[in-house]
Design a protein around this motif. Structure first.
Motif, short mmCIF file in Angstrom:
data_model
loop_
_atom_site.label_atom_id
_atom_site.label_comp_id
_atom_site.label_asym_id
_atom_site.label_seq_id
_atom_site.Cartn_x
_atom_site.Cartn_y
_atom_site.Cartn_z
N GLY A 44 9.36 -3.03 -0.52
CA GLY A 44 7.95 -3.10 -0.15
C GLY A 44 7.06 -2.51 -1.23
O GLY A 44 6.00 -3.04 -1.55
N LYS A 45 7.52 -1.42 -1.81
CA LYS A 45 6.76 -0.76 -2.88
C LYS A 45 6.66 -1.66 -4.11
O LYS A 45 5.60 -1.75 -4.74
CB LYS A 45 7.44 0.57 -3.24
N ALA A 46 7.75 -2.32 -4.47
CA ALA A 46 7.75 -3.21 -5.63
C ALA A 46 6.80 -4.39 -5.42
O ALA A 46 6.03 -4.76 -6.31
CB ALA A 46 9.16 -3.72 -5.91
N ILE A 47 6.83 -4.97 -4.22
CA ILE A 47 5.97 -6.11 -3.93
C ILE A 47 4.50 -5.67 -3.86
O ILE A 47 3.60 -6.36 -4.34
CB ILE A 47 6.41 -6.80 -2.62
N ALA A 48 4.26 -4.48 -3.30
CA ALA A 48 2.89 -3.96 -3.24
C ALA A 48 2.34 -3.66 -4.63
O ALA A 48 1.17 -3.89 -4.91
CB ALA A 48 2.85 -2.70 -2.38
N ARG A 49 3.22 -3.18 -5.52
CA ARG A 49 2.78 -2.92 -6.89
C ARG A 49 2.39 -4.24 -7.57
O ARG A 49 1.42 -4.31 -8.31
CB ARG A 49 3.89 -2.21 -7.66
N LYS A 50 3.14 -5.29 -7.30
CA LYS A 50 2.81 -6.61 -7.83
C LYS A 50 1.46 -7.07 -7.27
O LYS A 50 0.61 -7.59 -8.00
CB LYS A 50 3.90 -7.62 -7.46
N GLU A 69 3.64 -10.04 2.19
CA GLU A 69 5.08 -10.01 1.97
C GLU A 69 5.60 -8.57 1.93
O GLU A 69 6.65 -8.26 2.49
CB GLU A 69 5.42 -10.73 0.66
N ALA A 70 4.83 -7.69 1.30
CA ALA A 70 5.22 -6.28 1.22
C ALA A 70 5.26 -5.65 2.61
O ALA A 70 6.15 -4.85 2.91
CB ALA A 70 4.26 -5.51 0.32
N MET A 71 4.31 -6.03 3.46
CA MET A 71 4.28 -5.45 4.81
C MET A 71 5.44 -5.96 5.67
O MET A 71 5.81 -5.30 6.63
CB MET A 71 2.94 -5.72 5.48
N LEU A 72 6.01 -7.11 5.32
CA LEU A 72 7.20 -7.55 6.02
C LEU A 72 8.39 -6.65 5.71
O LEU A 72 9.29 -6.48 6.53
CB LEU A 72 7.54 -9.00 5.65
N GLU A 73 8.38 -6.08 4.51
CA GLU A 73 9.45 -5.18 4.10
C GLU A 73 9.23 -3.76 4.60
O GLU A 73 10.13 -3.11 5.11
CB GLU A 73 9.59 -5.17 2.57
N ASP A 74 8.00 -3.27 4.41
CA ASP A 74 7.68 -1.89 4.78
C ASP A 74 6.23 -1.83 5.25
O ASP A 74 5.32 -1.99 4.45
CB ASP A 74 7.89 -0.96 3.57
N ARG A 75 6.04 -1.59 6.50
CA ARG A 75 4.70 -1.58 7.09
C ARG A 75 4.08 -0.18 6.98
O ARG A 75 3.70 0.42 7.97
CB ARG A 75 4.78 -2.01 8.54
N SER A 76 3.97 0.30 5.77
CA SER A 76 3.45 1.65 5.55
C SER A 76 1.92 1.65 5.56
O SER A 76 1.26 0.63 5.31
CB SER A 76 3.95 2.23 4.23
N TYR A 77 1.37 2.82 5.82
CA TYR A 77 -0.07 3.00 5.86
C TYR A 77 -0.70 2.66 4.51
O TYR A 77 -1.75 2.03 4.44
CB TYR A 77 -0.38 4.46 6.25
N THR A 78 -0.05 3.07 3.44
CA THR A 78 -0.58 2.84 2.09
C THR A 78 -0.74 1.35 1.80
O THR A 78 -1.76 0.93 1.25
CB THR A 78 0.38 3.46 1.04
N ILE A 79 0.26 0.56 2.17
CA ILE A 79 0.20 -0.88 1.92
C ILE A 79 -0.89 -1.52 2.78
O ILE A 79 -1.65 -2.36 2.31
CB ILE A 79 1.57 -1.54 2.16
N LYS A 80 -0.98 -1.10 4.04
CA LYS A 80 -2.02 -1.64 4.93
C LYS A 80 -3.42 -1.35 4.38
O LYS A 80 -4.28 -2.23 4.37
CB LYS A 80 -1.90 -1.02 6.32
N GLU A 81 -3.63 -0.12 3.93
CA GLU A 81 -4.94 0.26 3.39
C GLU A 81 -5.27 -0.49 2.10
O GLU A 81 -6.41 -0.88 1.88
CB GLU A 81 -5.02 1.77 3.17
#
Length: 105
Positions: A44-50, A69-81
């Motif tokens: 999720g972190k790798a996809i979010a960085r992309k 796509e990143a949220m499908l891997e890891d639904r973290s607060y950081t990615i949502k924000e």
């Protein structure tokens, strides 16, 4: 290892070399999926960085897709924000593009 390529991508991002950042993120994603020991948080972190690099390049639709796509891997607060930030920016940009000062007067 996925983390190596993700960290390399972070370095390129900080140097404002977004194309190289995206390339390294793609390598990290491919590596993470091909090797055993799949880690959803790291993926999720790798996809979010992309997605963040795509946003910096102004590719908003692609960035939103990558965040999804990143949220499908890891639904973290950081990615949502981060995704909300891109959505807000895109909405404001679209609103500004819609306004026509010639018609307004």
């Amino acid at each position: 290892e996925l983390t190596y390529y993700t960290n390399l991508a972070a370095c390129y991002f900080e140097l404002s070399e977004c194309d190289k950042c995206i390339e390294q993120c793609d390598v990290a994603i491919k590596t993470g999926r091909e090797t055993g020991g799949y880690d959803y948080v790291k993926m999720g972190k790798a996809i979010a960085r992309k997605a963040n690099a795509l946003f910096k390049l102004g590719k908003l639709d692609e960035s939103l897709e990558a965040y999804d796509e990143a949220m499908l891997e890891d639904r973290s607060y950081t990615i949502k924000e981060a995704r909300k930030k891109v959505e807000k920016f895109k909405k404001e940009r679209d609103e500004k593009a819609y306004i026509n000062p010639e018609i307004a007067e």
